[in-house]
Motif scaffolding. Structure first.
Motif, PDB file in Angstrom:
ATOM      1  N   HIS A 101      -6.892   2.237  12.984  1.00 16.30           N
ATOM      2  CA  HIS A 101      -7.359   2.562  11.773  1.00 16.30           C
ATOM      3  C   HIS A 101      -8.292   3.844  11.944  1.00 16.30           C
ATOM      4  CE1 HIS A 101     -11.136   0.770  13.175  1.00 16.30           C
ATOM      5  NE2 HIS A 101     -11.664   1.232  12.059  1.00 16.30           N
ATOM      6  N   SER A 121      -3.095   1.143  10.017  1.00 12.29           N
ATOM      7  CA  SER A 121      -3.582   1.114   8.899  1.00 12.29           C
ATOM      8  C   SER A 121      -2.679   2.154   7.943  1.00 12.29           C
ATOM      9  CB  SER A 121      -5.003   1.126   8.613  1.00 12.29           C
ATOM     10  OG  SER A 121      -5.198   2.614   8.742  1.00 12.29           O
ATOM     11  N   GLU A 122      -2.662   1.893   6.717  1.00  9.46           N
ATOM     12  CA  GLU A 122      -1.920   2.898   5.804  1.00  9.46           C
ATOM     13  C   GLU A 122      -2.613   4.177   5.830  1.00  9.46           C
ATOM     14  OE1 GLU A 122      -0.539  -0.092   2.249  1.00  9.46           O
ATOM     15  OE2 GLU A 122      -2.580   0.333   2.379  1.00  9.46           O
ATOM     16  N   PRO A 180      -1.903  -2.753   5.466  1.00 11.92           N
ATOM     17  CA  PRO A 180      -3.236  -2.534   4.827  1.00 11.92           C
ATOM     18  C   PRO A 180      -4.382  -2.795   5.866  1.00 11.92           C
ATOM     19  CG  PRO A 180      -1.777  -3.718   3.237  1.00 11.92           C
ATOM     20  CD  PRO A 180      -1.354  -3.751   4.865  1.00 11.92           C
ATOM     21  N   GLU A 181      -5.273  -1.905   5.563  1.00 10.97           N
ATOM     22  CA  GLU A 181      -6.670  -1.845   6.558  1.00 10.97           C
ATOM     23  C   GLU A 181      -7.331  -3.113   6.681  1.00 10.97           C
ATOM     24  OE1 GLU A 181     -10.587   0.952   7.618  1.00 10.97           O
ATOM     25  OE2 GLU A 181      -8.788   1.564   6.789  1.00 10.97           O
ATOM     26  N   GLU A 182      -7.312  -3.655   5.253  1.00  9.61           N
ATOM     27  CA  GLU A 182      -8.259  -4.885   5.167  1.00  9.61           C
ATOM     28  C   GLU A 182      -7.717  -6.158   5.909  1.00  9.61           C
ATOM     29  OE1 GLU A 182      -5.828  -4.434   1.298  1.00  9.61           O
ATOM     30  OE2 GLU A 182      -7.251  -3.023   2.864  1.00  9.61           O
TER      31      GLU A 182
END
Length: 256
Positions: A101, A121-122, A180-182
């Motif tokens: 990320h 991550s995006e 998605p990073e989360e």
């Protein structure tokens, strides 16, 4: 005690976290040794079947620690041979996944490329800015990026020092998935957990055969693949896997 990384083991997954968040996990020489030593420890630990590398804070690793190299010269670097430690990563037999990320630049990108699979991550930014410092990658960046995306595109990124985003990295086969990073780490660990259910010896010999394919002719690679195929028939896991198939049940692999 490790100064620059954290390690943990959960559900047969060895988790290595880069832990210099105050400098975006910039890699210095001592940190590189800690990373590789931890990978080697996981590789020898029978309770670990898959390894995941991630970064704490806002980045995976934003590059090398420039302050450590600014006064080096060609002879001191040759004598130091600082990149020899990176060569040991290619000797790790177990699957190694990277959850990337933020920034993965320079040495951080080289570390990610040293892994078997990269989940990103995006908003990830990948690249080799070394040319803007008057140098070039030295821990495998020119080689691994070229093998991932081909000569022309690799030269473009290496010559400009620009960063690439997740979509372009996926398009050129540099990364495996955009997440998605989360949920990046959770999804990566979920994939790793799937691999822990597979036969450990098969994972190991498949990795060997695929790596051989990168650097040899199709004929040589097929001979190597065949040898590994035969070897697996001397394992207890092969007997268990085929017997479980005939008995219509899930196999219980032990890595033997």
């Amino acid at each position: 005690m490790k100064k620059y990384i954290k390690t943990a083991c959960d559900k047969n997954i060895g988790i290595l976290t880069l832990n210099r968040p105050e400098v975006l996990n910039a890699l210095n020489r001592e940190m590189a040794e800690e990373i590789v030593s931890a990978l080697e420890h996981f590789d020898q630990d029978d309770s670990v079947r898959v390894i995941v590398i991630t970064g704490s804070g806002k980045a995976f690793a934003a590059g090398a620690d420039i302050s450590e190299m600014v006064n080096d010269d060609a002879i001191s670097l040759e004598l130091l041979n600082q990149f020899a430690v990176w060569d040991r990563i290619s000797l790790i037999k177990k699957p190694v996944l990277a959850a990337v990320h933020g920034f993965a630049l320079g040495g951080g990108f080289e570390l990610a490329l040293s892994c078997d699979l990269i989940f990103a991550s995006e908003q990830v930014q990948l690249g080799f800015p070394e040319i803007k410092l008057g140098v070039m990658p030295g821990a495998g960046g020119t080689q691994r990026l070229t093998k991932s995306m081909g000569k022309a595109k690799a030269l473009e990124w290496l010559w400009t020092g620009d960063t690439m985003g997740a979509k372009e990295a996926l398009q050129y086969g540099v990364i495996n998935r955009i997440i998605p990073e989360e949920v990046l780490l959770d999804e990566t660990l979920g994939f790793a957990e799937k691999l822990t259910k597979q036969a450990p010896l098969s994972l190991r010999l498949i990795k060997e055969a695929v790596n051989k394919a990168v650097d040899t002719s199709i004929y040589e690679g097929m001979q190597f693949e065949r040898k590994n195929f035969y070897l697996l028939f001397s394992s207890l896991d092969q007997k268990e896997g085929m017997q479980a198939f005939l008995e219509k049940r899930l196999p219980k692999f032990e890595g033997r």
